[in-house]
Design a protein around this motif. Structure first.
Motif, PDB file in Angstrom:
ATOM      1  N   ALA A 119     -27.203  15.632 -34.724  1.00 34.31           N
ATOM      2  CA  ALA A 119     -26.363  16.256 -35.748  1.00 34.31           C
ATOM      3  C   ALA A 119     -26.881  17.649 -36.088  1.00 34.31           C
ATOM      4  N   GLY A 120     -28.203  17.795 -36.123  1.00 33.37           N
ATOM      5  CA  GLY A 120     -28.785  19.108 -36.346  1.00 33.37           C
ATOM      6  C   GLY A 120     -28.411  20.082 -35.251  1.00 33.37           C
ATOM      7  N   MET A 121     -28.367  19.588 -34.019  1.00 34.97           N
ATOM      8  CA  MET A 121     -27.947  20.450 -32.915  1.00 34.97           C
ATOM      9  C   MET A 121     -26.491  20.859 -33.061  1.00 34.97           C
ATOM     10  N   VAL A 122     -25.645  19.912 -33.457  1.00 35.13           N
ATOM     11  CA  VAL A 122     -24.234  20.238 -33.674  1.00 35.13           C
ATOM     12  C   VAL A 122     -24.093  21.292 -34.767  1.00 35.13           C
ATOM     13  N   LEU A 123     -24.844  21.116 -35.855  1.00 29.92           N
ATOM     14  CA  LEU A 123     -24.732  22.008 -37.014  1.00 29.92           C
ATOM     15  C   LEU A 123     -25.204  23.420 -36.704  1.00 29.92           C
ATOM     16  N   PHE A 124     -26.265  23.540 -35.895  1.00 27.61           N
ATOM     17  CA  PHE A 124     -26.901  24.847 -35.713  1.00 27.61           C
ATOM     18  C   PHE A 124     -26.621  25.511 -34.366  1.00 27.61           C
ATOM     19  N   GLU A 125     -25.876  24.871 -33.469  1.00 29.28           N
ATOM     20  CA  GLU A 125     -25.667  25.457 -32.147  1.00 29.28           C
ATOM     21  C   GLU A 125     -25.061  26.860 -32.214  1.00 29.28           C
ATOM     22  N   VAL A 126     -23.971  27.011 -32.958  1.00 37.19           N
ATOM     23  CA  VAL A 126     -23.314  28.316 -33.000  1.00 37.19           C
ATOM     24  C   VAL A 126     -24.145  29.352 -33.755  1.00 37.19           C
ATOM     25  N   PRO A 127     -24.694  29.030 -34.962  1.00 39.47           N
ATOM     26  CA  PRO A 127     -25.531  30.033 -35.637  1.00 39.47           C
ATOM     27  C   PRO A 127     -26.718  30.502 -34.804  1.00 39.47           C
ATOM     28  N   THR A 128     -27.374  29.590 -34.072  1.00 40.12           N
ATOM     29  CA  THR A 128     -28.489  30.028 -33.233  1.00 40.12           C
ATOM     30  C   THR A 128     -27.998  30.745 -31.989  1.00 40.12           C
ATOM     31  N   GLY A 129     -26.748  30.485 -31.603  1.00 42.49           N
ATOM     32  CA  GLY A 129     -26.148  31.274 -30.538  1.00 42.49           C
ATOM     33  C   GLY A 129     -26.003  32.720 -30.962  1.00 42.49           C
ATOM     34  N   VAL A 130     -25.776  32.938 -32.260  1.00 41.04           N
ATOM     35  CA  VAL A 130     -25.726  34.296 -32.803  1.00 41.04           C
ATOM     36  C   VAL A 130     -27.083  34.969 -32.635  1.00 41.04           C
ATOM     37  N   VAL A 131     -28.158  34.208 -32.874  1.00 42.24           N
ATOM     38  CA  VAL A 131     -29.506  34.750 -32.687  1.00 42.24           C
ATOM     39  C   VAL A 131     -29.693  35.196 -31.245  1.00 42.24           C
ATOM     40  N   ALA A 132     -29.287  34.334 -30.298  1.00 42.19           N
ATOM     41  CA  ALA A 132     -29.474  34.655 -28.881  1.00 42.19           C
ATOM     42  C   ALA A 132     -28.652  35.853 -28.446  1.00 42.19           C
ATOM     43  N   ASP A 133     -27.419  35.954 -28.939  1.00 45.19           N
ATOM     44  CA  ASP A 133     -26.549  37.038 -28.512  1.00 45.19           C
ATOM     45  C   ASP A 133     -26.707  38.298 -29.349  1.00 45.19           C
ATOM     46  N   SER A 134     -27.238  38.173 -30.584  1.00 43.73           N
ATOM     47  CA  SER A 134     -27.378  39.331 -31.465  1.00 43.73           C
ATOM     48  C   SER A 134     -28.812  39.847 -31.533  1.00 43.73           C
ATOM     49  N   TRP A 135     -29.790  38.970 -31.546  1.00 45.89           N
ATOM     50  CA  TRP A 135     -31.198  39.368 -31.598  1.00 45.89           C
ATOM     51  C   TRP A 135     -31.838  39.381 -30.217  1.00 45.89           C
ATOM     52  N   GLY A 136     -31.306  38.577 -29.323  1.00 38.36           N
ATOM     53  CA  GLY A 136     -31.858  38.508 -27.976  1.00 38.36           C
ATOM     54  C   GLY A 136     -32.296  37.112 -27.596  1.00 38.36           C
ATOM     55  N   ARG A 137     -32.251  36.824 -26.292  1.00 35.06           N
ATOM     56  CA  ARG A 137     -32.653  35.499 -25.789  1.00 35.06           C
ATOM     57  C   ARG A 137     -34.143  35.243 -26.033  1.00 35.06           C
ATOM     58  N   ARG A 138     -34.966  36.277 -25.880  1.00 35.50           N
ATOM     59  CA  ARG A 138     -36.409  36.147 -26.100  1.00 35.50           C
ATOM     60  C   ARG A 138     -36.711  35.764 -27.539  1.00 35.50           C
ATOM     61  N   ALA A 139     -36.060  36.418 -28.498  1.00 35.23           N
ATOM     62  CA  ALA A 139     -36.259  36.100 -29.914  1.00 35.23           C
ATOM     63  C   ALA A 139     -35.867  34.659 -30.208  1.00 35.23           C
ATOM     64  N   SER A 140     -34.783  34.205 -29.589  1.00 25.99           N
ATOM     65  CA  SER A 140     -34.330  32.830 -29.792  1.00 25.99           C
ATOM     66  C   SER A 140     -35.359  31.831 -29.276  1.00 25.99           C
ATOM     67  N   PHE A 141     -35.938  32.130 -28.095  1.00 24.43           N
ATOM     68  CA  PHE A 141     -36.950  31.238 -27.524  1.00 24.43           C
ATOM     69  C   PHE A 141     -38.182  31.156 -28.424  1.00 24.43           C
TER      70      PHE A 141
END
Length: 443
Positions: free
Chosen positions: A53-75
């Motif tokens: 459920a946590g993955m469902v809730l946060f998938e899109v917001p953390t996708g923003v991190v990957a696409d807006s801040w960068g894949r490295r920052a997300s990792f």
């Protein structure tokens, strides 16, 4: 493969190795760990459901991190979040915490993994394309799966043996330590290549825009949509089966304290992943369409799960488990390549995260339902029920096949160039980077 592409692949394989090793220390004992903490089967799998459920809730917001801040920052954010939440899991086990506490921290674990889902795969694909790599993705994903399988084999066996020699909490501490090492490695080696983060947009607006983009690039394209709609049934069942095999095998073995046997279950799946990763491009070459591989893999999985439900022989269960793992592992890179060949680079991380969201949504429902069935009817019956649930994915895979997407017949020599209007509702970049000449877990 040129020198730049080989370097990208080495970094990807190194991140995959470290992340999977860290995660797999607890995979062989996680269910036993939760049961030892005082949870019932229903509560243990409900805790896993809160993770998904946590993955469902946060998938899109953390996708923003990957696409807006960068894949490295997300990792990097993912490694820190997972290390903290895993240590909190260890503390709750020591304190025999109430179920609500397990639910909260499981959601936090889900958050940690969403920073990985989509981001590392997107990083790999974009960096490979930018470096001039023109080969098929199945081979690269297959190598990644082999490395992940080796790491999982070592980690799961070690986790089970260490738990039996010490206690069930030590593998969790080992995970924390390796995650911190991986933070340092990623910080030093990982760079966003072939992708420029969009940092000018407000986070809320970016979330909305990327959600729309993930729907446009995913659910609105029929061949992608049907693959995503199959994911809740295949992934939800897969998560449950992996963890249910621990008490199931201990029950067949006849010793509830033989934690090394529980680790053996994860080790078999790991070894199957190695073989499946090696087989993936070879299996793909046997069939004209990628969807043929996906459909056959689900059919075989359903038959094996029903067989496990009626089996009462320990060694036969091991054989069936090994075959189940190989089939799933061989299909995994084919599915990854199929999806990536239909997703434009700019939204790749977000759409892949949305796909992970769809998969996680199945775990939210499937795990507690099957966990309850295990309480009522036993683990063998719950595995048979799991097979019946997974069978629901087959019509969706057939529907994706009927869209005749170019990615379905793409060869190892390259990728499809576009999804045609008739199949996808509009033109789309099928996976090439916008700039011309792609590692992800469970509690």
């Amino acid at each position: 493969m040129n020198t730049a592409a080989r370097r990208i692949q080495r970094i990807y394989l190194g991140l995959t190795l470290g992340n999977t090793l860290a995660a797999s220390f607890i995979w062989g004992v996680n269910t036993l760990f939760l049961l030892d903490a005082g949870l019932s089967s229903l509560e243990a799998f409900a805790a896993n459901a809160f993770f998904t459920a946590g993955m469902v809730l946060f998938e899109v917001p953390t996708g923003v991190v990957a696409d807006s801040w960068g894949r490295r920052a997300s990792f990097l954010l993912g490694t820190i979040t997972l290390a903290v939440s895993t240590y909190l899991y260890y503390l709750m086990w020591q304190l025999h915490a109430p179920f609500w506490a397990w639910a909260v921290i499981s959601v936090l674990l889900g958050l940690g993994f969403t920073f990985f889902s989509g981001a590392v795969e997107a990083w790999l694909v974009d960096a490979l394309r930018f470096s001039g790599y023109e080969g098929g993705l199945e081979a690269v994903f297959g190598r990644g799966q082999i490395v992940a399988g080796v790491a999982m084999l070592v980690g799961s066996v070690a986790g089970g043996v260490i738990a039996q020699a010490t206690n069930l909490g030590v593998p969790f501490l080992l995970r924390v330590g390796v995650l911190m090492v991986m933070f340092v490695v990623a910080f030093a080696l990982m760079r966003d290549i072939g992708f420029t983060p969009e940092r000018s947009v407000h986070p809320l607006r970016a979330t909305k825009e990327l959600l729309v983009a993930s729907i446009d690039g995913g659910l609105k394209k029929p061949p992608v949509r049907y693959i995503m709609l199959a994911a809740p049934f295949t992934a939800g069942v897969g998560i449950y089966v992996f963890y249910a095999l621990q008490p199931y095998l201990l029950e067949l073995f006849g010793d509830p304290k033989a934690y090394a046997i529980a680790g053996l279950a994860a080790a078999l799946v790991a070894a199957s992943q190695v073989l499946g990763g090696w087989l993936a491009p070879r299996v793909r070459a046997l069939f004209r369409k990628r969807t043929t591989v996906l459909i056959l893999s689900v059919v075989v999985s359903v038959v094996i799960l029903v067989s496990l439900g009626i089996n009462r022989v320990f060694w036969l269960a091991l054989v069936l488990l090994a075959v189940w793992g190989v089939v799933a592992a061989a299909a995994g890179p084919v599915r990854q390549a199929y999806l990536n060949d239909m997703i434009p680079s700019k939204q790749r991380a977000t759409v892949l995260s949305f796909d992970s969201l769809m998969a996680s949504s199945g775990g939210v429902v499937v795990q507690p339902v099957l966990g309850r069935s295990a309480d009522l009817y036993g683990y063998p019956a719950s595995l048979a029920f799991a097979g019946l649930i997974e069978a629901i994915a087959i019509p969706f895979l057939i529907a994706s096949r009927r869209q005749h997407a170019p990615a379905d017949v793409a060869s190892d020599a390259g990728v499809a160039t576009a999804v045609p209007d008739a199949a996808a509702g509009g033109p789309a970049d099928a996976g090439a980077s916008d700039q011309a000449p792609r590692p992800d877990g469970q509690p």
